[in-house]
Design a protein around this motif. Sequence first.
Motif, PDB file in Angstrom:
ATOM      1  N   GLU A   5       1.422  29.194 -68.433  1.00  0.00           N
ATOM      2  CA  GLU A   5       0.576  28.408 -67.539  1.00  0.00           C
ATOM      3  C   GLU A   5      -0.508  27.740 -68.363  1.00  0.00           C
ATOM      4  O   GLU A   5      -0.930  28.278 -69.391  1.00  0.00           O
ATOM      5  CB  GLU A   5      -0.070  29.302 -66.478  1.00  0.00           C
ATOM      6  N   THR A   6      -0.984  26.599 -67.902  1.00  0.00           N
ATOM      7  CA  THR A   6      -2.028  25.881 -68.634  1.00  0.00           C
ATOM      8  C   THR A   6      -3.296  25.682 -67.815  1.00  0.00           C
ATOM      9  O   THR A   6      -4.172  24.922 -68.203  1.00  0.00           O
ATOM     10  CB  THR A   6      -1.515  24.501 -69.092  1.00  0.00           C
ATOM     11  N   GLU A   7      -3.420  26.396 -66.718  1.00  0.00           N
ATOM     12  CA  GLU A   7      -4.607  26.239 -65.873  1.00  0.00           C
ATOM     13  C   GLU A   7      -5.824  26.903 -66.514  1.00  0.00           C
ATOM     14  O   GLU A   7      -5.715  27.866 -67.268  1.00  0.00           O
ATOM     15  CB  GLU A   7      -4.362  26.846 -64.500  1.00  0.00           C
ATOM     16  N   VAL A   8      -7.003  26.374 -66.211  1.00  0.00           N
ATOM     17  CA  VAL A   8      -8.244  26.991 -66.646  1.00  0.00           C
ATOM     18  C   VAL A   8      -8.521  28.175 -65.721  1.00  0.00           C
ATOM     19  O   VAL A   8      -8.523  28.027 -64.503  1.00  0.00           O
ATOM     20  CB  VAL A   8      -9.417  25.981 -66.597  1.00  0.00           C
ATOM     21  N   ASP A   9      -8.738  29.338 -66.321  1.00  0.00           N
ATOM     22  CA  ASP A   9      -8.930  30.557 -65.555  1.00  0.00           C
ATOM     23  C   ASP A   9     -10.044  31.361 -66.227  1.00  0.00           C
ATOM     24  O   ASP A   9      -9.826  32.003 -67.259  1.00  0.00           O
ATOM     25  CB  ASP A   9      -7.619  31.356 -65.509  1.00  0.00           C
ATOM     26  N   LYS A  10     -11.234  31.325 -65.660  1.00  0.00           N
ATOM     27  CA  LYS A  10     -12.394  31.980 -66.267  1.00  0.00           C
ATOM     28  C   LYS A  10     -12.218  33.492 -66.354  1.00  0.00           C
ATOM     29  O   LYS A  10     -12.642  34.118 -67.326  1.00  0.00           O
ATOM     30  CB  LYS A  10     -13.660  31.628 -65.501  1.00  0.00           C
TER      31      LYS A  10
END
Length: 147
Positions: A5-10
């Motif tokens: 996955e390439t989503e930003v996930d803090k």
Amino acid sequence: MFRLETEVDKERRARLHRLLRDDNTARSAHMSALRRRPDAQEEPLHVWALDAEGRLAGGLAARTWASWLHLELLWVDPAHRGSGLGARVLAEAERVAREDRSCVRSRVETWDFQAPGFYRKQGYEVRGRVEDFPPGVTEFTLTKELG
């Protein structure tokens, strides 16, 4: 089989940071010893220069960790450039890092069109350079002994 996955996930980023820190600590006696020191925690350090009306004339954002001051942002309003304000802001950050946080060295990254000359005048030495980062620009890493 893995899914990428390439989503930003803090939350995942924070976990990744913890896992890498823990792995580094387990694999390095130096990092393990560092984690037990009082200065093992990163701490922000900010210096603000305000004009007579309370407007931001310049500022610096940095962090201290492991006896180092790491400068991240330093800016002076164009109307005040050349007045020595940048040097005063930087000197105050170095003073706080040295006197209040026991830092012995400082580092900064800057691009060739920004301020390598300014930092050299403040006693910083070029320790590295990366050509073409970003394309057409050279990035410098400079350090200084804080005494």
